[in-house]
Design a protein around this motif. Structure first.
Motif, PDB file in Angstrom:
ATOM      1  N   UNK A  21       0.843  -1.206   0.000  1.00 28.63           N
ATOM      2  CA  UNK A  21       0.000   0.000   0.000  1.00 28.63           C
ATOM      3  C   UNK A  21       0.875   1.252   0.000  1.00 28.63           C
ATOM      4  N   UNK A  22       1.944   1.239   0.792  1.00 33.03           N
ATOM      5  CA  UNK A  22       2.876   2.376   0.803  1.00 33.03           C
ATOM      6  C   UNK A  22       3.539   2.531  -0.561  1.00 33.03           C
ATOM      7  N   UNK A  25       1.239   4.191  -2.998  1.00 29.68           N
ATOM      8  CA  UNK A  25       1.186   5.635  -2.777  1.00 29.68           C
ATOM      9  C   UNK A  25       2.444   6.324  -3.317  1.00 29.68           C
ATOM     10  N   UNK A  26       3.591   5.710  -3.122  1.00 30.14           N
ATOM     11  CA  UNK A  26       4.846   6.279  -3.607  1.00 30.14           C
ATOM     12  C   UNK A  26       4.866   6.368  -5.139  1.00 30.14           C
ATOM     13  N   UNK A  27       4.539   5.266  -5.805  1.00 31.62           N
ATOM     14  CA  UNK A  27       4.559   5.239  -7.267  1.00 31.62           C
ATOM     15  C   UNK A  27       3.517   6.205  -7.826  1.00 31.62           C
ATOM     16  N   UNK A  28       2.352   6.246  -7.203  1.00 31.01           N
ATOM     17  CA  UNK A  28       1.315   7.176  -7.652  1.00 31.01           C
ATOM     18  C   UNK A  28       1.802   8.613  -7.559  1.00 31.01           C
ATOM     19  N   UNK A  29       2.439   8.927  -6.459  1.00 34.29           N
ATOM     20  CA  UNK A  29       2.911  10.296  -6.263  1.00 34.29           C
ATOM     21  C   UNK A  29       3.942  10.709  -7.304  1.00 34.29           C
ATOM     22  N   UNK A  30       4.917   9.869  -7.546  1.00 38.45           N
ATOM     23  CA  UNK A  30       5.987  10.273  -8.469  1.00 38.45           C
ATOM     24  C   UNK A  30       5.548  10.239  -9.930  1.00 38.45           C
ATOM     25  N   UNK A  31       4.474   9.500 -10.236  1.00 37.87           N
ATOM     26  CA  UNK A  31       3.972   9.454 -11.612  1.00 37.87           C
ATOM     27  C   UNK A  31       2.851  10.459 -11.853  1.00 37.87           C
ATOM     28  N   UNK A  32       2.351  11.069 -10.764  1.00 42.34           N
ATOM     29  CA  UNK A  32       1.290  12.063 -10.900  1.00 42.34           C
ATOM     30  C   UNK A  32      -0.111  11.500 -10.979  1.00 42.34           C
ATOM     31  N   UNK A  33      -0.258  10.205 -10.689  1.00 40.52           N
ATOM     32  CA  UNK A  33      -1.583   9.584 -10.696  1.00 40.52           C
ATOM     33  C   UNK A  33      -2.126   9.480  -9.274  1.00 40.52           C
ATOM     34  N   UNK A  34      -3.453   9.410  -9.152  1.00 43.74           N
ATOM     35  CA  UNK A  34      -4.060   9.167  -7.847  1.00 43.74           C
ATOM     36  C   UNK A  34      -3.979   7.667  -7.568  1.00 43.74           C
ATOM     37  N   UNK A  35      -3.665   7.291  -6.322  1.00 44.05           N
ATOM     38  CA  UNK A  35      -3.633   5.850  -6.029  1.00 44.05           C
ATOM     39  C   UNK A  35      -5.036   5.254  -6.143  1.00 44.05           C
ATOM     40  N   UNK A  36      -5.092   4.077  -6.697  1.00 51.70           N
ATOM     41  CA  UNK A  36      -6.372   3.387  -6.836  1.00 51.70           C
ATOM     42  C   UNK A  36      -6.563   2.402  -5.701  1.00 51.70           C
ATOM     43  N   UNK A  37      -7.023   1.239  -6.027  1.00 56.85           N
ATOM     44  CA  UNK A  37      -7.284   0.189  -5.047  1.00 56.85           C
ATOM     45  C   UNK A  37      -6.196  -0.869  -5.134  1.00 56.85           C
ATOM     46  N   UNK A  38      -5.658  -1.247  -3.987  1.00 59.21           N
ATOM     47  CA  UNK A  38      -4.682  -2.335  -3.937  1.00 59.21           C
ATOM     48  C   UNK A  38      -5.448  -3.649  -3.855  1.00 59.21           C
ATOM     49  N   UNK A  39      -5.210  -4.508  -4.804  1.00 58.27           N
ATOM     50  CA  UNK A  39      -5.817  -5.843  -4.788  1.00 58.27           C
ATOM     51  C   UNK A  39      -4.728  -6.832  -4.404  1.00 58.27           C
ATOM     52  N   UNK A  40      -4.944  -7.499  -3.282  1.00 60.48           N
ATOM     53  CA  UNK A  40      -3.951  -8.434  -2.736  1.00 60.48           C
ATOM     54  C   UNK A  40      -4.560  -9.831  -2.800  1.00 60.48           C
ATOM     55  N   UNK A  69      -1.884   7.121   6.349  1.00 62.47           N
ATOM     56  CA  UNK A  69      -0.476   7.253   5.997  1.00 62.47           C
ATOM     57  C   UNK A  69      -0.306   8.518   5.171  1.00 62.47           C
ATOM     58  N   UNK A  70       0.534   9.418   5.651  1.00 63.28           N
ATOM     59  CA  UNK A  70       0.845  10.645   4.924  1.00 63.28           C
ATOM     60  C   UNK A  70       2.246  10.515   4.343  1.00 63.28           C
ATOM     61  N   UNK A  71       2.376  10.871   3.074  1.00 66.24           N
ATOM     62  CA  UNK A  71       3.645  10.797   2.366  1.00 66.24           C
ATOM     63  C   UNK A  71       4.079  12.222   2.028  1.00 66.24           C
ATOM     64  N   UNK A  85      10.025  10.451   5.394  1.00 66.98           N
ATOM     65  CA  UNK A  85       9.025  11.017   4.493  1.00 66.98           C
ATOM     66  C   UNK A  85       7.630  10.438   4.717  1.00 66.98           C
ATOM     67  N   UNK A  86       7.500   9.572   5.702  1.00 64.44           N
ATOM     68  CA  UNK A  86       6.213   8.930   5.987  1.00 64.44           C
ATOM     69  C   UNK A  86       5.774   9.249   7.408  1.00 64.44           C
ATOM     70  N   UNK A  87       4.488   9.511   7.553  1.00 64.66           N
ATOM     71  CA  UNK A  87       3.927   9.773   8.876  1.00 64.66           C
ATOM     72  C   UNK A  87       2.627   8.987   9.005  1.00 64.66           C
ATOM     73  N   UNK A  88       2.500   8.259  10.083  1.00 67.35           N
ATOM     74  CA  UNK A  88       1.283   7.494  10.345  1.00 67.35           C
ATOM     75  C   UNK A  88       0.474   8.252  11.386  1.00 67.35           C
ATOM     76  N   UNK A  89      -0.773   8.523  11.048  1.00 74.66           N
ATOM     77  CA  UNK A  89      -1.658   9.280  11.932  1.00 74.66           C
ATOM     78  C   UNK A  89      -2.797   8.377  12.407  1.00 74.66           C
TER      79      UNK A  89
END
Length: 104
Positions: A21-22, A25-40, A69-71, A85-89
């Protein structure tokens, strides 16, 4: 979509899910996309008989609200992320449980 061949549900799977999940969020941020749903998907989800009492206790517990999780939004390259660079609230946990011996 994350496919996991095998996973000890009460011990390893929560760690795996959190890590992926983290990473989403990281890949979404650096590519400029919104994170979708993680399917595990887990092919062999299991726990060991020696952990049965702890698993029963875990299943009897009332879940807490999910933490957030804040990135750090300033990071623009995947390799530039650091732990700081990560903060858990809002993380709240039940007292720890001792899992039984792992079968080999």
């Amino acid at each position: 979509h994350h496919f996991q061949r095998s996973g000890d549900v009460p011990v390893g799977v929560p760690y795996n899910m959190t890590g992926y999940a983290a990473m989403l969020m990281m890949v979404s941020q650096v590519t400029g996309y919104k994170p979708g749903t993680l399917r595990h998907v887990i092919s062999d989800a299991h726990y060991y008989v020696s952990s049965e009492q702890a698993v029963d206790t875990m299943l009897d517990r009332k879940p807490f609200p999910f933490p957030k999780l804040h990135v750090n939004p300033e990071i623009k390259e995947l390799r530039d992320f650091r732990v700081s660079d990560f903060e858990i609230e809002g993380y709240v946990a039940h007292p720890p449980l001792k899992m039984g011996e792992v079968a080999v």
